[in-house]
Design a protein around this motif. Structure first.
Motif, PDB file in Angstrom:
ATOM      1  N   ILE A 103       0.842  -1.201   0.000  1.00 31.05           N
ATOM      2  CA  ILE A 103       0.000   0.000   0.000  1.00 31.05           C
ATOM      3  C   ILE A 103       0.875   1.248   0.000  1.00 31.05           C
ATOM      4  O   ILE A 103       0.644   2.200  -0.765  1.00 31.05           O
ATOM      5  CB  ILE A 103      -0.943  -0.008   1.205  1.00 31.05           C
ATOM      6  N   ALA A 104       1.894   1.258   0.862  1.00 33.40           N
ATOM      7  CA  ALA A 104       2.782   2.417   0.958  1.00 33.40           C
ATOM      8  C   ALA A 104       3.533   2.651  -0.349  1.00 33.40           C
ATOM      9  O   ALA A 104       3.637   3.788  -0.834  1.00 33.40           O
ATOM     10  CB  ALA A 104       3.776   2.218   2.106  1.00 33.40           C
ATOM     11  N   LEU A 105       4.055   1.588  -0.946  1.00 34.02           N
ATOM     12  CA  LEU A 105       4.791   1.730  -2.202  1.00 34.02           C
ATOM     13  C   LEU A 105       3.870   2.130  -3.355  1.00 34.02           C
ATOM     14  O   LEU A 105       4.266   2.890  -4.243  1.00 34.02           O
ATOM     15  CB  LEU A 105       5.515   0.426  -2.530  1.00 34.02           C
ATOM     16  N   SER A 106       2.648   1.615  -3.337  1.00 39.99           N
ATOM     17  CA  SER A 106       1.682   1.989  -4.381  1.00 39.99           C
ATOM     18  C   SER A 106       1.355   3.470  -4.309  1.00 39.99           C
ATOM     19  O   SER A 106       1.298   4.168  -5.337  1.00 39.99           O
ATOM     20  CB  SER A 106       0.407   1.159  -4.246  1.00 39.99           C
ATOM     21  N   GLU A 107       1.151   3.973  -3.095  1.00 40.45           N
ATOM     22  CA  GLU A 107       0.873   5.395  -2.917  1.00 40.45           C
ATOM     23  C   GLU A 107       2.074   6.231  -3.362  1.00 40.45           C
ATOM     24  O   GLU A 107       1.921   7.262  -4.020  1.00 40.45           O
ATOM     25  CB  GLU A 107       0.531   5.678  -1.459  1.00 40.45           C
ATOM     26  N   ALA A 161      -5.376  -4.590  -4.865  1.00 40.90           N
ATOM     27  CA  ALA A 161      -6.093  -3.646  -5.724  1.00 40.90           C
ATOM     28  C   ALA A 161      -5.264  -2.384  -5.964  1.00 40.90           C
ATOM     29  O   ALA A 161      -5.211  -1.872  -7.084  1.00 40.90           O
ATOM     30  CB  ALA A 161      -7.439  -3.290  -5.099  1.00 40.90           C
ATOM     31  N   LYS A 162      -4.601  -1.888  -4.928  1.00 41.51           N
ATOM     32  CA  LYS A 162      -3.759  -0.694  -5.073  1.00 41.51           C
ATOM     33  C   LYS A 162      -2.611  -0.940  -6.037  1.00 41.51           C
ATOM     34  O   LYS A 162      -2.141  -0.017  -6.712  1.00 41.51           O
ATOM     35  CB  LYS A 162      -3.191  -0.272  -3.716  1.00 41.51           C
ATOM     36  N   ALA A 163      -2.162  -2.192  -6.105  1.00 37.98           N
ATOM     37  CA  ALA A 163      -1.055  -2.538  -6.996  1.00 37.98           C
ATOM     38  C   ALA A 163      -1.551  -2.926  -8.386  1.00 37.98           C
ATOM     39  O   ALA A 163      -0.836  -3.569  -9.152  1.00 37.98           O
ATOM     40  CB  ALA A 163      -0.236  -3.671  -6.396  1.00 37.98           C
TER      41      ALA A 163
END
Length: 207
Positions: free
Chosen positions: A113-117, A163-165
């Motif tokens: 999640i952090a890397l996707s953001e 989903a974020k990725a």
């Protein structure tokens, strides 16, 4: 507005301080400063600091002052966090609480999640996501009503990370959790809803 204190507190004691900030950027920067003082170098804290730095960058850039020195400072910190997380990814694609520990689904989800953001405004090696996605998908099982609530909530976090990725092939997992949504916590329900929005953004015809 009214401030209501629990009955067990004596209302004749203590003080109340109310601070008004001109924007969310100020509050975000204060939160980042608090995270800097946390003496923990675990993977989860690295990902948390990265998310906070990204949020701070967004907030400062929204103010329209590109010459603000804090922008470059946050960008530097965020890039250091990205490189540290990339270096700590394990052979199986996941991350552990510490680099010496085995991969954990919760930690891996939070890092994804952090890397996707971060990838939305900074440079992140995209090869990190397929490997991490494989690890999560291998550990994401179909849930039933006999499962404990915390397992359902954990699956919701994993699905959101996927989903974020930009993983669009998780429709069945989302449907599974949607059928059990009455068992999810409020936070997990929010993550499930966000997952659906992410998939619709990637593939409008999918859901």
């Amino acid at each position: 507005e009214a401030v209501v204190l629990p009955r067990r507190y004596a209302v004749t004691e203590g003080t109340l301080t109310v601070e008004l900030e001109p924007s969310l950027a100020v509050a975000t920067l204060k939160a980042i400063e608090a995270l800097r003082r946390v003496e923990c170098e675990c993977t989860e804290m690295t990902a948390t600091r990265l998310s906070a730095n990204v949020a701070g960058l967004r907030a400062l850039e929204a103010l329209g002052n590109p010459d603000d020195p804090r922008i470059e400072a946050l960008r530097t910190e965020a890039n250091l966090g990205i490189q540290r997380l990339l270096a700590q990814q394990k052979v199986d694609g996941g991350w552990g609480w510490y680099s010496s520990l085995r991969s954990d689904t919760m930690v891996t989800s939070w890092v994804m999640i952090a890397l996707s953001e971060a990838s939305e405004i900074l440079t992140v090696d995209r090869q990190v996501f397929p490997r991490a996605s494989t690890f999560l998908l291998e550990n994401l099982v179909t849930r039933t009503r006999s499962d404990q609530d915390y397992l359902l909530n954990r699956s919701a976090i994993m699905v959101y990370a996927l989903a974020k990725a930009s993983n669009t092939g998780i429709t069945s997992q989302i449907s599974n959790l949607y059928d059990l949504r009455d068992r999810l916590s409020v936070y997990a329900k929010a993550l499930l809803a966000a997952s659906i929005l992410e998939l619709r953004r990637e593939d409008p015809e999918r859901l």
